[in-house]
Design a protein around this motif. Structure first.
Motif, PDB file in Angstrom:
ATOM      1  N   SER A 132       0.825  -1.429  -0.003  1.00  0.00           N
ATOM      2  CA  SER A 132       0.089   0.004  -0.482  1.00  0.00           C
ATOM      3  C   SER A 132       1.241   1.448  -0.422  1.00  0.00           C
ATOM      4  O   SER A 132       2.544   1.416  -0.118  1.00  0.00           O
ATOM      5  CB  SER A 132      -1.013  -0.012   1.252  1.00  0.00           C
ATOM      6  OG  SER A 132      -0.588  -0.195   2.637  1.00  0.00           O
ATOM      7  N   GLU A 133      -0.171   2.410  -0.656  1.00  0.00           N
ATOM      8  CA  GLU A 133       1.034   3.392  -0.569  1.00  0.00           C
ATOM      9  C   GLU A 133       1.425   4.143   1.257  1.00  0.00           C
ATOM     10  O   GLU A 133       1.882   4.755   1.336  1.00  0.00           O
ATOM     11  CB  GLU A 133      -0.286   5.044  -0.907  1.00  0.00           C
ATOM     12  CG  GLU A 133       0.126   4.321  -2.657  1.00  0.00           C
ATOM     13  CD  GLU A 133      -0.611   6.007  -2.918  1.00  0.00           C
ATOM     14  OE1 GLU A 133      -1.697   6.222  -2.122  1.00  0.00           O
ATOM     15  OE2 GLU A 133      -0.873   6.103  -4.277  1.00  0.00           O
ATOM     16  N   SER A 134       0.042   3.568   2.048  1.00  0.00           N
ATOM     17  CA  SER A 134       1.137   4.233   3.088  1.00  0.00           C
ATOM     18  C   SER A 134       1.970   3.412   4.004  1.00  0.00           C
ATOM     19  O   SER A 134       2.892   3.510   4.771  1.00  0.00           O
ATOM     20  CB  SER A 134      -0.309   2.977   4.325  1.00  0.00           C
ATOM     21  OG  SER A 134      -1.535   4.371   4.367  1.00  0.00           O
ATOM     22  N   ASN A 136       4.886   2.287   1.812  1.00  0.00           N
ATOM     23  CA  ASN A 136       5.722   2.687   1.115  1.00  0.00           C
ATOM     24  C   ASN A 136       6.026   4.035   1.162  1.00  0.00           C
ATOM     25  O   ASN A 136       7.401   4.968   1.381  1.00  0.00           O
ATOM     26  CB  ASN A 136       4.897   3.040  -0.431  1.00  0.00           C
ATOM     27  CG  ASN A 136       5.244   1.774  -1.362  1.00  0.00           C
ATOM     28  OD1 ASN A 136       5.932   0.567  -0.696  1.00  0.00           O
ATOM     29  ND2 ASN A 136       4.771   1.688  -2.379  1.00  0.00           N
ATOM     30  N   MET A 137       5.221   5.472   2.198  1.00  0.00           N
ATOM     31  CA  MET A 137       5.263   6.324   2.815  1.00  0.00           C
ATOM     32  C   MET A 137       6.217   6.503   4.171  1.00  0.00           C
ATOM     33  O   MET A 137       6.671   7.120   4.387  1.00  0.00           O
ATOM     34  CB  MET A 137       3.947   7.387   2.564  1.00  0.00           C
ATOM     35  CG  MET A 137       4.047   8.544   3.390  1.00  0.00           C
ATOM     36  SD  MET A 137       2.460   9.303   3.076  1.00  0.00           S
ATOM     37  CE  MET A 137       3.022  10.926   4.033  1.00  0.00           C
ATOM     38  N   GLN A 140       9.664   5.783   3.005  1.00  0.00           N
ATOM     39  CA  GLN A 140      10.709   6.443   2.411  1.00  0.00           C
ATOM     40  C   GLN A 140      10.112   8.385   2.692  1.00  0.00           C
ATOM     41  O   GLN A 140      10.583   8.463   1.795  1.00  0.00           O
ATOM     42  CB  GLN A 140       9.706   6.181   0.702  1.00  0.00           C
ATOM     43  CG  GLN A 140      10.227   5.023   0.377  1.00  0.00           C
ATOM     44  CD  GLN A 140       9.849   4.847  -0.741  1.00  0.00           C
ATOM     45  OE1 GLN A 140       9.458   5.872  -1.479  1.00  0.00           O
ATOM     46  NE2 GLN A 140       9.858   2.692  -2.201  1.00  0.00           N
ATOM     47  N   GLN A 141       9.412   8.345   2.825  1.00  0.00           N
ATOM     48  CA  GLN A 141       8.776  10.340   3.267  1.00  0.00           C
ATOM     49  C   GLN A 141      10.012  10.366   4.303  1.00  0.00           C
ATOM     50  O   GLN A 141      10.367   9.994   5.547  1.00  0.00           O
ATOM     51  CB  GLN A 141       7.353   9.792   4.034  1.00  0.00           C
ATOM     52  CG  GLN A 141       6.816  11.202   3.739  1.00  0.00           C
ATOM     53  CD  GLN A 141       7.191  12.157   2.629  1.00  0.00           C
ATOM     54  OE1 GLN A 141       6.317  11.905   1.797  1.00  0.00           O
ATOM     55  NE2 GLN A 141       6.879  13.255   3.102  1.00  0.00           N
ATOM     56  N   ASN A 148       0.990  13.845   0.338  1.00  0.00           N
ATOM     57  CA  ASN A 148       0.053  13.780   0.073  1.00  0.00           C
ATOM     58  C   ASN A 148      -0.272  12.825   1.743  1.00  0.00           C
ATOM     59  O   ASN A 148      -0.437  11.925   1.605  1.00  0.00           O
ATOM     60  CB  ASN A 148      -0.513  12.953  -0.854  1.00  0.00           C
ATOM     61  CG  ASN A 148      -2.002  13.090  -1.437  1.00  0.00           C
ATOM     62  OD1 ASN A 148      -2.657  13.327  -1.010  1.00  0.00           O
ATOM     63  ND2 ASN A 148      -2.147  12.826  -2.198  1.00  0.00           N
ATOM     64  N   LYS A 151      -2.088   9.272   0.928  1.00  0.00           N
ATOM     65  CA  LYS A 151      -1.465   8.143   0.806  1.00  0.00           C
ATOM     66  C   LYS A 151      -1.637   7.542   2.511  1.00  0.00           C
ATOM     67  O   LYS A 151      -1.540   5.991   2.405  1.00  0.00           O
ATOM     68  CB  LYS A 151      -0.171   8.806   0.289  1.00  0.00           C
ATOM     69  CG  LYS A 151      -0.241   9.266  -0.686  1.00  0.00           C
ATOM     70  CD  LYS A 151       1.504   8.863  -1.187  1.00  0.00           C
ATOM     71  CE  LYS A 151       1.335   9.909  -2.840  1.00  0.00           C
ATOM     72  NZ  LYS A 151       2.924   9.573  -3.467  1.00  0.00           N
ATOM     73  N   ASN A 154      -4.646   3.632   4.235  1.00  0.00           N
ATOM     74  CA  ASN A 154      -4.811   1.911   5.371  1.00  0.00           C
ATOM     75  C   ASN A 154      -3.412   2.626   6.324  1.00  0.00           C
ATOM     76  O   ASN A 154      -4.629   1.852   7.382  1.00  0.00           O
ATOM     77  CB  ASN A 154      -3.340   1.157   3.840  1.00  0.00           C
ATOM     78  CG  ASN A 154      -4.612   0.667   2.358  1.00  0.00           C
ATOM     79  OD1 ASN A 154      -3.664   1.733   2.315  1.00  0.00           O
ATOM     80  ND2 ASN A 154      -5.298   0.197   2.606  1.00  0.00           N
TER      81      ASN A 154
END
Length: 255
Positions: A132-134, A136-137, A140-141, A148, A151, A154
């Motif tokens: 999920s984008e969660s 990944n964030m 990496q964020q 955003n 993201k 989830n």
């Protein structure tokens, strides 16, 4: 196929039953008691008891029974010993069947627990998948940059919906790891909600106040906040990986 640990536990269980038999069974008590009486009772006294039994039977059924002459050195210790050994063997056999029944029942319960936990674990992966984008964030964020907020959907779903009793795993260790993951994710979401600001109504947010955005001249408290969020997001990602890997391995071993 039994594991080495299961074989060891089984051997210890049977050894304990043999060395420390359970004499709660009435039949075992009776037979062992008779055997002990035969061994411990002197031969003359046994002759008196045997003759009394023969006389009692003859008085009721006629002179049909006789008793062979016993000499003092003909003590039938082997009969008593056989009765005692037979009682012990009976007790061990009885405990064996009880043990097997308990193991069968325990295996059934474990199977049910594994099934329930597997279904719940699959539900967790649906709500909070590793791709999920969660995730990944979290991985990496850098929160010194804008992001955003959508993201994290989830992650927020996990925090909002996985702190109820229906989302608890029956396995103690798995549930402990789920609770630790929830705690760290909840803390991250709370800290982010206090330290992030929407840009033009969202969904883009920034942790840099308007007065300092676009510059590198931030006060120390802003740096501290960004550092804390970065560390929390990394901890969330690491705990997530540990939980998923452990859950997959444990449930696969018990299936």
């Amino acid at each position: 196929m039994r594991t080495r640990l299961e074989v060891k536990d089984l051997a210890m269980e049977y050894g304990k039953k043999f060395l420390f038999p359970d004499f709660t069974n009435k039949l075992t008590w009776f037979v062992a008691g008779v055997g002990g009486a035969v061994v411990l009772t002197p031969t003359p006294l046994k002759l008196i008891v045997y003759n009394w039994l023969v006389d009692l039977l003859d008085a009721n059924f006629g002179n049909k029974f006789t008793l062979a002459e016993l000499s003092p050195n003909a003590a039938d210790y082997w009969v008593g010993a056989a009765l005692i050994v037979g009682a012990l063997l009976h007790n061990i056999a009885n405990r064996y069947f009880i043990y097997k029944g308990q193991q069968s029942s325990l295996a059934h319960v474990r199977g049910q627990v594994s099934k329930i936990d597997k279904e719940l674990f699959d539900r967790f992966l649906e709500d909070f998948p590793s791709g999920s984008e969660s995730i990944n964030m979290l991985q990496q964020q850098d929160f010194a940059n804008s992001f955003n907020i959508a993201k994290l959907a989830n992650l927020e779903k996990f925090v909002d919906g996985w702190n109820i009793v229906e989302r608890e795993f029956l396995d103690v260790e798995l549930e402990h790891m789920r609770k630790e993951l929830w705690d760290i994710c909840s803390s991250f979401c709370y800290k982010l909600s206090l330290g992030a600001y929407d840009l033009n109504g969202g969904p883009i947010f920034s942790c840099i106040p308007d007065a300092y955005r676009g510059t590198d001249n931030w006060p120390k408290h802003v740096d501290d906040k960004i550092d804390e969020l970065n560390k929390l997001s990394t901890s969330c990602f690491e705990r997530y990986k540990e939980f998923v890997r452990f859950g997959r391995k444990m449930l696969a071993e018990r299936s």
